[in-house]
Design a protein around this motif. Structure first.
Motif, short mmCIF file in Angstrom:
data_model
loop_
_atom_site.label_atom_id
_atom_site.label_comp_id
_atom_site.label_asym_id
_atom_site.label_seq_id
_atom_site.Cartn_x
_atom_site.Cartn_y
_atom_site.Cartn_z
N TRP A 156 91.35 55.34 41.63
CA TRP A 156 90.65 54.51 42.72
C TRP A 156 92.14 54.06 43.40
CZ3 TRP A 156 88.66 54.70 37.99
CH2 TRP A 156 87.27 54.84 37.98
N HIS A 157 92.43 54.26 44.60
CA HIS A 157 93.30 53.44 45.33
C HIS A 157 93.29 52.36 45.52
CE1 HIS A 157 94.71 57.92 46.18
NE2 HIS A 157 95.44 57.28 45.68
N HIS A 159 89.39 50.06 47.02
CA HIS A 159 88.01 50.29 47.14
C HIS A 159 87.22 48.98 48.12
CE1 HIS A 159 86.04 48.86 43.53
NE2 HIS A 159 87.01 49.39 42.99
N GLU A 206 87.74 56.31 50.22
CA GLU A 206 87.74 55.41 48.92
C GLU A 206 86.53 54.85 48.81
OE1 GLU A 206 90.22 54.89 46.65
OE2 GLU A 206 91.41 56.47 47.73
#
Ligand SMILES: [Ca+2]
Ligand SMILES: [Ca+2]
Length: 249
Positions: A156-157, A159, A206
């Motif tokens: 996950w960058h 979200h 994302e």
């Protein structure tokens, strides 16, 4: 399962009825087939013959927004699935072997947060749950501590809001410097601006589900995820990187 499909079968006397029932059962099994094929398609290649495959044990964070917006002007963007991702199958016993493992980065002094947050298990989308790295090409690298069979990399960058991170490249290697036995398992840098070769994978939005990349049971000790800014700004963010695998024999 379908052959014993309920009490109606017990009342069938004449053989014609029984044949009709068998015909229906055959049709039903045909209907089931696409799902079976789909499950096989997502199965890792190196699971080994006869190995029992089960869905990897995912724990997803709470979604921060509903649906996926259509107004993102990003080329080569993957269409939203519109439903939860299919379970990813791997041999029984495969877990997130990245949890709590050491993380290094091209930016060892993050703008916001600490590198430990990349593997601390906190996957929340809120402020305070991500690391912010500087602009340009940046990476985070997880040291699994020993060689592992890696089936999936999930990351996950950011979200909190819908976003697209650019030039996402996922690599596996035997050594910390990524010189020995480097394998690229995901690359959506189409124009090769990050210099790892032109990638064929698609851009993606994302979400709380994170991005799951099939690593096909590859043996590696180090897992690296690159990015090069996002559609909102030039910075790079990481909430969490998970690596589903098991110690290599
Ligand atoms: Ca985290
Ligand atoms: Ca690019």
């Amino acid at each position: 399962m379908i052959g014993n499909s309920g009490p109606s079968q017990t009342t069938l006397g004449p053989s014609t009825h029984r044949l009709a029932a068998l015909g229906i059962a055959a049709l039903l099994s045909l209907c089931v087939l696409p799902d079976t094929l789909q499950a096989q398609a997502t199965a890792p290649a190196k699971a080994g013959a006869g190995a029992k495959l089960v869905p990897i044990p995912l724990q997803l964070p709470k979604p921060m927004f509903e649906g996926t917006p259509q107004n993102l002007t990003v080329p080569n963007l993957q269409k939203p699935l519109g439903r939860p991702r299919d379970p990813f199958l791997a041999p029984a016993g495969v877990t997130n072997v990245a949890k709590g493992k050491k993380v290094v980065s091209s930016d060892m002094e993050p703008v916001i947060g600490e590198l430990e947050q990349v593997t601390d298990g906190d996957k929340k989308g809120a402020e305070g749950s991500f690391v912010e790295l500087g602009p340009g090409v940046q990476h985070v690298t997880v040291d699994l501590g020993a060689p592992h069979e890696v089936f999936a990399v999930l990351f996950w960058h950011f979200h909190k809001t819908p976003r697209v991170y650019f030039d996402v490249v996922v690599q596996l290697a035997d050594d910390a410097d990524f010189k020995a036995n480097v394998r690229t398992v995901f690359n959506n840098d189409h124009d090769n601006t990050s210099g790892f070769g032109a990638g064929k994978d698609m851009n993606f939005v994302e979400t709380a589900e994170g991005k799951l990349v099939d690593a096909k049971g590859s043996r590696a000790r180090y897992v690296r995820v690159y990015s090069k800014g996002n559609n909102a700004n030039e910075l790079n963010h990481y909430v969490e990187v998970e690596v589903f695998g098991r110690p290599a024999k």
